[in-house]
Design a protein around this motif. Structure first.
Motif, PDB file in Angstrom:
ATOM      1  N   SER A  70       4.548  -7.628  16.029  1.00  0.00           N
ATOM      2  CA  SER A  70       5.924  -7.859  15.453  1.00  0.00           C
ATOM      3  C   SER A  70       6.752  -6.773  16.113  1.00  0.00           C
ATOM      4  O   SER A  70       6.265  -5.661  16.074  1.00  0.00           O
ATOM      5  N   ASP A  78       3.947 -11.288  14.863  1.00  0.00           N
ATOM      6  CA  ASP A  78       4.504 -13.369  15.756  1.00  0.00           C
ATOM      7  C   ASP A  78       4.069 -14.048  16.734  1.00  0.00           C
ATOM      8  O   ASP A  78       2.961 -13.890  16.891  1.00  0.00           O
ATOM      9  N   ASN A  96       7.074 -26.309  13.336  1.00  0.00           N
ATOM     10  CA  ASN A  96       6.361 -25.503  12.795  1.00  0.00           C
ATOM     11  C   ASN A  96       4.252 -25.513  12.852  1.00  0.00           C
ATOM     12  O   ASN A  96       3.924 -27.110  12.575  1.00  0.00           O
ATOM     13  N   ARG A 126       4.741 -13.374  10.974  1.00  0.00           N
ATOM     14  CA  ARG A 126       6.642 -14.161  11.133  1.00  0.00           C
ATOM     15  C   ARG A 126       6.332 -14.979  12.236  1.00  0.00           C
ATOM     16  O   ARG A 126       5.586 -15.139  13.329  1.00  0.00           O
ATOM     17  N   VAL A 128       7.600 -18.081  14.196  1.00  0.00           N
ATOM     18  CA  VAL A 128       8.736 -17.834  15.099  1.00  0.00           C
ATOM     19  C   VAL A 128       9.500 -18.412  15.443  1.00  0.00           C
ATOM     20  O   VAL A 128      10.616 -18.703  14.608  1.00  0.00           O
ATOM     21  N   ASN A 129       8.955 -19.802  15.003  1.00  0.00           N
ATOM     22  CA  ASN A 129      10.056 -21.467  15.502  1.00  0.00           C
ATOM     23  C   ASN A 129      10.622 -21.509  14.453  1.00  0.00           C
ATOM     24  O   ASN A 129      12.130 -22.354  13.732  1.00  0.00           O
ATOM     25  N   THR A 130       9.880 -21.157  12.954  1.00  0.00           N
ATOM     26  CA  THR A 130      11.030 -21.011  11.944  1.00  0.00           C
ATOM     27  C   THR A 130      11.747 -19.908  11.094  1.00  0.00           C
ATOM     28  O   THR A 130      12.202 -20.062   9.792  1.00  0.00           O
ATOM     29  N   ASP A 131      11.010 -19.355  11.425  1.00  0.00           N
ATOM     30  CA  ASP A 131      11.525 -17.216  11.198  1.00  0.00           C
ATOM     31  C   ASP A 131      11.718 -17.604  10.241  1.00  0.00           C
ATOM     32  O   ASP A 131      12.230 -16.678   8.820  1.00  0.00           O
ATOM     33  N   SER A 132       9.962 -17.802   9.565  1.00  0.00           N
ATOM     34  CA  SER A 132      10.219 -16.973   8.391  1.00  0.00           C
ATOM     35  C   SER A 132       8.454 -16.346   8.442  1.00  0.00           C
ATOM     36  O   SER A 132       7.666 -16.200   8.739  1.00  0.00           O
ATOM     37  N   SER A 173      13.239 -24.502   5.594  1.00  0.00           N
ATOM     38  CA  SER A 173      12.949 -23.794   6.721  1.00  0.00           C
ATOM     39  C   SER A 173      12.825 -24.133   7.994  1.00  0.00           C
ATOM     40  O   SER A 173      14.026 -22.850   9.489  1.00  0.00           O
ATOM     41  N   THR A 174      14.060 -25.268   8.374  1.00  0.00           N
ATOM     42  CA  THR A 174      13.710 -26.021  10.091  1.00  0.00           C
ATOM     43  C   THR A 174      16.230 -25.944   9.540  1.00  0.00           C
ATOM     44  O   THR A 174      17.007 -26.011  10.575  1.00  0.00           O
TER      45      THR A 174
END
Ligand code: NQM
Length: 357
Positions: A70, A78, A96, A126, A128-132, A173-174
């Motif tokens: 990250s 990530d 995700n 992290r 990445v797909n959902t930035d969570s 999330s999305t």
């Protein structure tokens, strides 16, 4: 990055009830078109048998995790998840995957991206797909991931070492909201649905509203062409309400059929992937079902035997149950955080040789 003809560094892992190819981002092309073309050739897609690649001829075994250090201080690595089509030449980052996530911390340690803890190692990931963010903790005696252990998870034979995964920002999330349409219930294609996004955008439907019991085997549901057509129409209509544009080539939202629990759990489920039917249920998929049925008035709320406060949700699926522990914001059905236990296992580590273009 090495030339494809010389082989690409790859680790194959079982993550939870899925299986996939794990790569360091640096071992793949930076250009996403080039990368996706290479991944299709590595997995053997498009081909129903994926006979010329390492994919397992099912969406649950045609998955890729890409890992890098990250850049920011809040996470260690990530993780980008890619779903590789089996019989279609499609690679999508639109969803995700919490099952492939189960192996990410171990893979990061194997590749030297993170340092081991004393007996346990915690890796902040992290997604990445959902930035969570997910926080994975697993045993590392002597500084190496330990794969063997005594945790059994339904859908996987035998036992393995536990991986604890904690989530704190799955809601919306999305789509940006736990209830992406703003409603607890909507009607689409003449059927009541609850659209919910607690990590995996999902459309909850009562199985009996689609003329099935929800206890059928996945293959029986897959071969019911009338059902498949209705699920497809509901998915497209619900996606539009959820603000998700053109999901024809996307694997989300998922349609989940709900039924009363049969084996002392919370609810029965059959989850569409979106065409094949899950042999169990996804990690974030199960969390979305749990968060949805907890809401009074939602589809499934009255079918469920909801757990007492502080007790976990036991989401029944075709091969057993998935246990999800959710903490709600006190006095509400807003999700604060959740914890699941999975297992993962290194299957091979080496070079993969893609079909050459
Ligand atoms: O929901 C399959 C899986 C998944 C996703 C799918 C998953 C999750 O079981 O977090 O794990 O729903 O496409 O691998």
């Amino acid at each position: 990055m090495t030339r494809a003809a010389d082989g690409i560094r790859c680790m194959m892992m079982r993550g939870g009830t899925s299986k996939g190819a794990y790569f360091l981002a640096d071992d793949l092309p930076a250009d996403t078109v080039e990368r996706d073309d290479l991944l299709l050739r590595i997995m053997g897609s498009p081909d129903a048998r994926q006979i010329d690649g390492i994919g397992g001829a099912h969406p649950l075994t045609s998955k890729v995790g890409i890992v890098s250090r990250s850049a920011g201080p809040d996470t260690d690595v990530d993780y980008l998840f890619l779903q590789v089509g089996v019989d279609q030449p499609v690679v999508t980052d639109q969803q995700n995957c919490g099952n492939i996530l189960a192996g990410i911390g171990m893979f990061a340690l194997e590749r030297g991206l993170v340092a081991a803890g004393t007996d346990l190692t915690t890796v902040r990931i992290r997604m990445v797909n959902t930035d969570s963010v997910a926080v994975a903790t697993f045993p590392t005696p002597g500084g190496r991931p330990r794969y063997d252990g005594d945790l059994a998870i339904d859908g996987v034979p035998g036992t393995a070492a536990p991986v604890e995964i904690a989530f704190s920002d799955t809601a919306g999330s999305t789509t940006g909201a736990l209830l992406p349409t703003g409603n607890v219930v909507d009607e689409v294609e003449g059927v009541k649905v609850t659209c919910i996004d607690n990590g995996m955008p999902s459309v909850l439907v009562s199985a009996t509203d689609l003329g099935v019991s929800g206890t059928e085997q996945p293959t029986d549901l897959e071969s019911n062409s009338g059902l498949a057509e209705r699920v497809r129409a509901i998915r497209f209509a619900a996606a539009a309400l959820m603000g998700m544009n053109d999901v024809a080539e996307s694997t989300v939202p998922k349609v989940v059929l709900l039924s009363p629990p049969l084996n002392g759990g919370t609810i029965g489920t059959r989850s569409f992937l979106p065409v094949r039917v899950h042999t169990s249920i996804g990690v974030l998929g199960a969390q979305s079902v749990a968060a949805g049925i907890a809401i009074p008035g939602a589809v499934g709320h009255d079918l469920a035997c909801l757990p007492a406060q502080g007790e976990p949700f036991r989401i029944e699926h075709p091969t057993g149950e998935f246990v999800v522990r959710i903490d709600f914001v006190p006095g509400t059905t807003d999700v604060a955080s959740s914890v699941v236990y999975r297992t993962a296992r290194k299957l091979f580590d080496g070079l993969v040789f893609p079909r050459l273009p």
